[in-house]
Design an enzyme around this catalytic site. Structure first.
Site, mmCIF file in Angstrom:
data_model
loop_
_atom_site.group_PDB
_atom_site.id
_atom_site.type_symbol
_atom_site.label_atom_id
_atom_site.label_comp_id
_atom_site.label_asym_id
_atom_site.label_seq_id
_atom_site.Cartn_x
_atom_site.Cartn_y
_atom_site.Cartn_z
ATOM 1 N N SER A 253 -5.204 2.470 10.411
ATOM 2 C CA SER A 253 -4.884 3.832 9.993
ATOM 3 C C SER A 253 -5.570 4.118 8.670
ATOM 4 O O SER A 253 -6.188 3.227 8.082
ATOM 5 C CB SER A 253 -3.375 3.993 9.845
ATOM 6 N N LYS A 254 -5.437 5.335 8.207
ATOM 7 C CA LYS A 254 -6.108 5.773 6.972
ATOM 8 C C LYS A 254 -5.813 4.847 5.791
ATOM 9 O O LYS A 254 -6.634 4.678 4.909
ATOM 10 C CB LYS A 254 -5.676 7.199 6.618
ATOM 11 N N ARG A 255 -4.633 4.270 5.830
ATOM 12 C CA ARG A 255 -4.215 3.328 4.798
ATOM 13 C C ARG A 255 -5.205 2.149 4.670
ATOM 14 O O ARG A 255 -5.330 1.531 3.637
ATOM 15 C CB ARG A 255 -2.851 2.859 5.278
ATOM 16 N N GLY A 257 -8.396 2.355 5.015
ATOM 17 C CA GLY A 257 -9.742 2.814 4.640
ATOM 18 C C GLY A 257 -10.194 3.896 5.597
ATOM 19 O O GLY A 257 -9.369 4.516 6.273
#
Ligand code: GLU
Length: 482
Positions: A253-255, A257
């Protein structure tokens, strides 16, 4: 045997995700390997979330990665159109067929009724699903609903207690029990098909022989198998490839990168490196070699070597691969590829003022320090920034003998044609003074760059040229005198 045909069928509801790019890549690699065809189809029936700009961005991302397709969007083909919203009449025709044969029916249930049913099932500890309330409406009841202006959906009547099997190339045999699946919508009240319906009609009409897609679609497969069955279609071969996890083994997920492919272009990753890296996420070649060209990968690719376990997105590995590709690039090409990053840097004017030879030397000089193309703006700083000293460099400058050697060096510091001239000059000084090479190089590096580490010193000096180099040495000497 008929020609193998695979497809990539993105929904244009966002940029191309890393996972989507990997699915596209595996389809492409398989197609190239077996000399089959790849179709690109756009699944845009979710009108609220689909956007033409995402469609364009997805296509651009695929092309950037180096994926080519034989049929579909942009290139055309005999089974078009390839955008689902342009195929609505086709889906309606097949839905009508299912209505006529009694395998589908109109459903007039309202959102509230459906929600109530859901809640009741959940309270009972049962799987929430549609229980078939509208299955047996009489013609009068239907007419009445239509009279009231209710727009029906069309639901597929799920066969009771049937086991559906799929022999998935990656996951092996998977079985699904129809009793936990409620009658599902195939045509929404706005006349558009649902994914599970449209995907089957398209895959059949487009002659898809192998469906290679993300594991998250495995749970959709039984519904699709039911449609294949009901319409007497031959089912394709399925291969559901595993999830991509972040380094902490949680779903990517965006977490973790950047999650969209095109962000990696902006971050300075080379498409060949990304291609190589993505191919190794879930697939492995037979040998140990990790750096493989697209052609080598396509030649070696097989679905048998696609792993069942989740792939982990390993940023360190991507960086390593990218760095290797940067090292291998032709210097002219590297110069061209880093240029946009330099143009956006504080050094754009200085770069513009450089002649071509100097520019190439600059790129050559910092190349080994580049993990990504965007690192270029950090790496050229040593050339263009004002002279500032790191503590370690100051220590070197303060050492005994430094002033003397710098004075000798600056006396008739030569103009140079290339780094080789500088090397010769320094060699001559070393010989002439009898000072150890290290005690010439370190003071000089510290004096001109203010640092004890950095790219090849003769090259740096050559980029600065005689005048600037002398200026820098003098500046350092002055500082030592004060
Ligand atoms: N449109 C679907 C998606 O983007 C495609 C699923 C499939 O390949 O069947 O996830």
């Amino acid at each position: 045997m008929s020609k193998i045909k695979v497809r990539f069928a993105p929904s244009p509801t966002g940029p191309l995700h890393i996972g989507g790019a990997r699915s596209a890549l595996f389809n492409y690699l398989y197609a190239v390997n077996v000399q089959g065809d790849l179709v690109l189809r756009i699944e845009d029936t979710d009108l609220d979330r689909s956007k033409p700009e995402y469609e364009q961005e997805i296509i651009e991302s695929l092309l950037w990665l180096g994926i080519k397709w034989n049929e579909g969007m942009e290139v055309g083909g005999s089974q078009g159109p390839y955008r689902q919203t342009e195929r609505v009449s086709i889906y309606q025709e097949y839905a009508q067929h299912l209505l006529d044969s009694g395998q589908a029916y109109y459903c007039f249930c309202t959102e509230e009724e459906l929600e109530q049913e859901r809640q009741e099932l959940i309270t009972r500890g049962d799987t929430p699903r549609y229980l078939g309330r509208c299955r047996h409406l009489s013609p009068e009841q239907k007419a009445e609903k239509i009279e009231q202006g209710v727009k029906p959906t069309i639901r597929f009547e799920v066969p009771t207690n049937k086991i559906y099997l799929v022999d998935d190339i990656v996951r092996g045999r998977v079985s699904f029990d129809s009793s936990i699946i409620g009658d599902f919508i195939i045509i929404k009240s706005d006349g558009l098909p649902t994914y599970n319906f449209a995907v089957v009609i398209d895959d059949v009409l487009m002659g898809i022989t192998h469906v290679i897609r993300a594991e998250e679609h495995l749970s959709n497969t039984p519904r699709q198998l039911m449609i294949y069955d009901a319409l007497n279609f031959k089912t394709p071969t399925f291969a559901h490839i595993s999830l991509i996890l972040g380094s902490d083994r949680q779903k990517m997920s965006k977490r973790h990168g950047a999650t969209s492919l095109i962000q990696y272009r902006e971050m300075g990753y080379l498409p060949e490196a990304m291609f190589n890296f993505l191919a190794l996420m879930g697939w492995s070649p037979e040998g140990e070699e990790q750096l493989l060209s697209p052609t080598e990968i396509a030649r070696a690719f097989s679905l048998d070597r696609v792993s069942k376990s989740p792939a982990v997105f390993d940023m360190d590995k991507l960086n390593w691969i990218n760095q290797q590709y940067i090292k291998k690039l032709d210097i002219n090409e590297l110069g061209r590829k880093v240029r946009p990053f330099l143009d956006r840097s504080p050094y754009s004017e200085a770069i513009k003022a450089m002649d071509e030879d100097k520019y190439q030397l600059l790129i050559q000089t910092v190349r080994d320090h580049l993990v990504s193309l965007s690192d270029i703006s950090r790496e050229v700083g040593v050339v263009f920034d004002q002279l500032e000293y790191e503590e370690e460099a100051l220590q070197v400058l303060k050492e005994e003998g430094t002033v003397k050697i710098l004075q000798t060096l600056v006396e008739d510091f030569p103009d140079s044609e290339g780094p080789e001239d500088i090397k010769q000059y320094l060699k001559a000084i070393i010989k002439q003074t009898g000072v150890k090479p290290k005690n010439v190089f370190m003071p000089l590096r510290s004096a001109v760059s203010g640092k004890v580490h950095g790219p090849d010193l003769p090259s740096l000096i050559c980029i600065w040229g005689q005048e600037e180099t002398i200026k820098r040495i003098k500046q350092s000497l002055q500082r030592l005198n004060n």
